[in-house]
Each structure stands twice: as structure tokens, then as C-alpha cells.
Design an enzyme around this catalytic site. Structure first.
Site, mmCIF file in Angstrom:
data_model
loop_
_atom_site.group_PDB
_atom_site.id
_atom_site.type_symbol
_atom_site.label_atom_id
_atom_site.label_comp_id
_atom_site.label_asym_id
_atom_site.label_seq_id
_atom_site.Cartn_x
_atom_site.Cartn_y
_atom_site.Cartn_z
ATOM 1 N N ARG A 148 0.825 -1.206 0.000
ATOM 2 C CA ARG A 148 0.000 0.000 0.000
ATOM 3 C C ARG A 148 0.867 1.267 0.000
ATOM 4 N NH1 ARG A 148 -2.303 -3.746 -0.938
ATOM 5 N NH2 ARG A 148 -4.291 -4.546 -0.164
ATOM 6 N N SER A 174 -11.806 -0.936 2.128
ATOM 7 C CA SER A 174 -10.983 -1.222 3.308
ATOM 8 C C SER A 174 -10.436 0.084 3.885
ATOM 9 C CB SER A 174 -9.827 -2.156 2.937
ATOM 10 O OG SER A 174 -10.319 -3.392 2.475
ATOM 11 N N GLU A 216 -6.023 3.779 5.607
ATOM 12 C CA GLU A 216 -5.668 3.599 4.198
ATOM 13 C C GLU A 216 -6.086 4.784 3.321
ATOM 14 O OE1 GLU A 216 -6.579 0.168 0.947
ATOM 15 O OE2 GLU A 216 -5.751 -0.460 2.868
#
Length: 345
Positions: free
Chosen positions: A174, A245, A341
Site C-alpha cells: 500500500r 478497506s 488507508e
């Protein structure tokens, strides 16, 4: 008229544009100056104008991985650069050029329809192609960075277009060079390298459960299985606001993992880099009792604790307040710090 408006293929400028339709959380946000970018050539004039007026600025694609405040001062660049084409093909791979504004899931479906498998594990991830490498999106054991050959972008620091080969993108979990340098690059095009040698990747538990033990599914079968899983687990942003998410799966040292395992024998985790273990953030949150809980206008999705939702009328402050409660509880219980995130504007 401004320079951006005078340019030969001008970027459309709209003052005080509502962005509720441009973010999947469905947050009411207003951009002071919104520029619609349909081609890379429009960017230099817009960025010159921004520099001359000393405006703050940011880039917005599909708005699937962002938390927007109620007001966005300065300039907001709405990236709507479309188009996809096969550049060339050799014995090993096909090279595919895609505009940053193309919807990611639509690209996944298109590549399968045209005999270029590889993206099937990444089906139904919301957002655009330009945002995908910034976050190095991934799912079910596949990350987009594996398939990138190079990225074309506008470097706001040097006021010039640049091409970054894969190795310069510094892809990690990520993470990427673009994420490490916020406010510098505007991705305009991504060139993918689609290998012709293909193998099914179904080792992640949720995906493996969709097939018999000795199965060798086709790319299309994996695509459908991933869509089935994600549709069950994740809410449709058109129905209930969310950004998919919300937390990254934390990566911890093996020693910490072994210690936690003694207390929590059903701890869900995955192998990672040598000496590391990746924990399932959704499991950690679920163990803290947050799944299905609501805090005013926002809450945690009932089918997946990793997803925060906006039931209607929620604000960025509401979402971040809930996120803080979750992070604090998880840290107190497991000694693990969750990382958010989505990008916070």
C-alpha cells in the site's frame, strides 16, 4: 479570462463545485475551484495558474480512497483522462497504455475480454487507474505494482512531464514513490506489462474456499469468484457511503506474532517478508466488538469490520472520530497500531 481558460484545449473551471458525487463516502464537500482535466496537455497551464495565484491544490480521481472535508480551498484537479490501447506485444508480454481517469474495474473486465489475464484478483476494487499505483492497490495476494511497466505523470516540482519506470516507483505494501511524495506528481497514464504466461493465484483463504482443492480455475472464474466475495463483504457505495478497506493490514515482527498467538489462538494472519507476519485488520477490529456498530451518522459495516460507512449526513470529522476509537481499542487490546488507508484531504 485566465490562462487555463485561454489555452487551446482548455480545462473547464467550475467555482464552488459540490463533490458529493466525486467521493464514494458520499461526503458533502465543495471545491473552491474545480478544474476538469481531460488530457495531459491541459495540466501545465492549470498548474502555472495555481503557482501564480499561490493556491493550495490537490488531485481527485474517482474519490474512492479519500476523506474529504466540507470545504476544499484553492484548486481541485478532477482527473478524467480516458482511453486505453495496446502499444505492442512480444513473446513474453503485452504492453497496455491506459489513461488515469479510466475506472479500474472496467479495465479489469476489458483485459479479460481481450485475452490479457492477470488483474482478475483485483476485480471490483473501486477507483481509477491513476490512483491505483499511488496506493499500490492489492487484493487476494496480487498487487498492481507487479504489472506496471512505467508511469507517465506531471511533476509539479519541476513543472515538467516525466516517465517513471517500475523500479523508480518504489512499490511496497500500500505504498509507492508517489505516496511518499504527496503533492508532487499528477499521474496521467499507466503502461502495464501483461505477461502471457499465466497461473491461477487462489492461495488466499477466502478465495481458495470458492474452488475445489484440486481446482485450476480460469481467469474468468477467478474474476467471478472475487466479485462474489467482494459483493458479499463490501457495501455498494451507491447504496451506502464507504471507501472500501479503511485500515491497512498491519505487518508485525514474528516475535510479536508468536506472543499474540499464545493468547489468541485463532489469530488470523498471513506470511509476509522474512521475519514478518501480516495480521488481518478486520479480525482485530471484529474482536474489539466494532462490527455493525454505529456512532451517529457513521459506523462499521455489518459484514466486514474493515469497512467504515456513512449512513447519511456524516462528515470527515465523524469518520475520523470513529477511526480513532477503533485504533485506540485495537492498540489497547493487541498492542498493534492500525494505519488508515484512505487519503485525508
Amino acid at each position: 479570462m485566465t490562462r487555463a481558460q485561454n489555452a487551446s484545449n482548455p480545462a473547464k473551471l467550475t467555482p464552488n463545485l459540490g463533490l458529493k458525487h466525486r467521493n464514494t463516502f458520499g461526503l458533502d464537500a465543495v471545491a473552491e475551484l474545480a478544474y476538469e482535466i481531460h488530457s495531459p496537455e491541459q495540466i501545465p497551464a492549470v498548474m502555472s495558474e495555481i503557482a501564480e495565484q499561490k493556491l493550495s491544490w490537490r488531485v481527485l480521481g474517482g474519490g474512492s480512497n479519500v476523506i474529504l472535508p466540507s470545504a476544499l480551498p484553492g484548486a481541485t484537479l478532477l482527473i478524467d483522462i480516458l482511453g486505453q490501447e495496446i502499444l505492442c506485444s512480444d513473446e513474453e508480454a503485452t504492453y497496455l497504455s491506459v489513461g488515469a481517469g479510466v475506472i479500474w474495474h472496467e479495465l479489469v473486465a476489458w483485459t479479460l475480454e481481450n485475452g490479457m489475464p492477470g488483474f482478475e484478483n483485483l476485480a471490483l476494487i473501486p477507483g481509477t487507474v491513476g490512483a491505483a499505483p499511488i496506493q499500490n492497490i492489492g487484493a487476494y495476494g496480487v498487487e498492481i505494482g507487479e504489472y506496471i511497466d512505467r508511469i507517465e505523470a506531471f511533476d509539479a516540482k519541476d513543472h515538467a512531464f516525466v516517465t517513471l519506470p517500475k523500479e523508480a516507483c518504489r512499490f511496497g505494501y500500500r505504498d509507492s514513490y508517489f505516496k511518499q511524495n504527496p503533492g508532487r506528481f499528477i499521474v496521467t497514464k499507466v503502461v502495464f506489462k501483461m505477461p502471457k504466461a499465466w497461473q491461477a493465484r487462489i492461495h488466499y483463504a477466502d478465495l481458495a474456499k470458492q474452488f475445489p482443492l484440486d481446482a485450476n480455475p480460469s481467469p474468468e472464474e477467478i474474476f467471478l469468484a472475487v466479485c462474489k466475495i467482494r459483493t458479499h463483504k463490501l457495501p455498494d457505495p451507491k447504496v451506502i457511503g464507504n471507501a472500501g478497506s479503511f485500515f491497512q493490514n498491519p505487518v508485525i515482527p514474528n516475535e510479536q506474532y508468536e506472543t499474540l498467538l499464545k493468547t489468541y489462538t485463532d489469530l488470523v494472519s498471513y506470511a509476509d517478508l522474512p521475519g514478518k507476519r501480516k495480521l488481518a485488520a478486520g479480525w482485530l477490529i471484529d474482536q474489539c466488538g466494532f462490527k455493525g456498530q454505529r456512532m451517529g451518522a457513521v459506523g462499521v459495516y455489518e459484514n466486514q469490520a474493515l469497512v467504515l460507512v456513512n449512513h447519511g449526513g456524516g462528515t470527515a470529522e465523524d469518520i475520523l472520530g470513529l477511526a480513532k476509537c477503533i485504533r485506540d481499542k485495537v492498540h489497547d487490546k493487541f498492542g498493534v497500531t492500525l494505519q488508515i488507508e484512505p487519503n485525508i484531504f
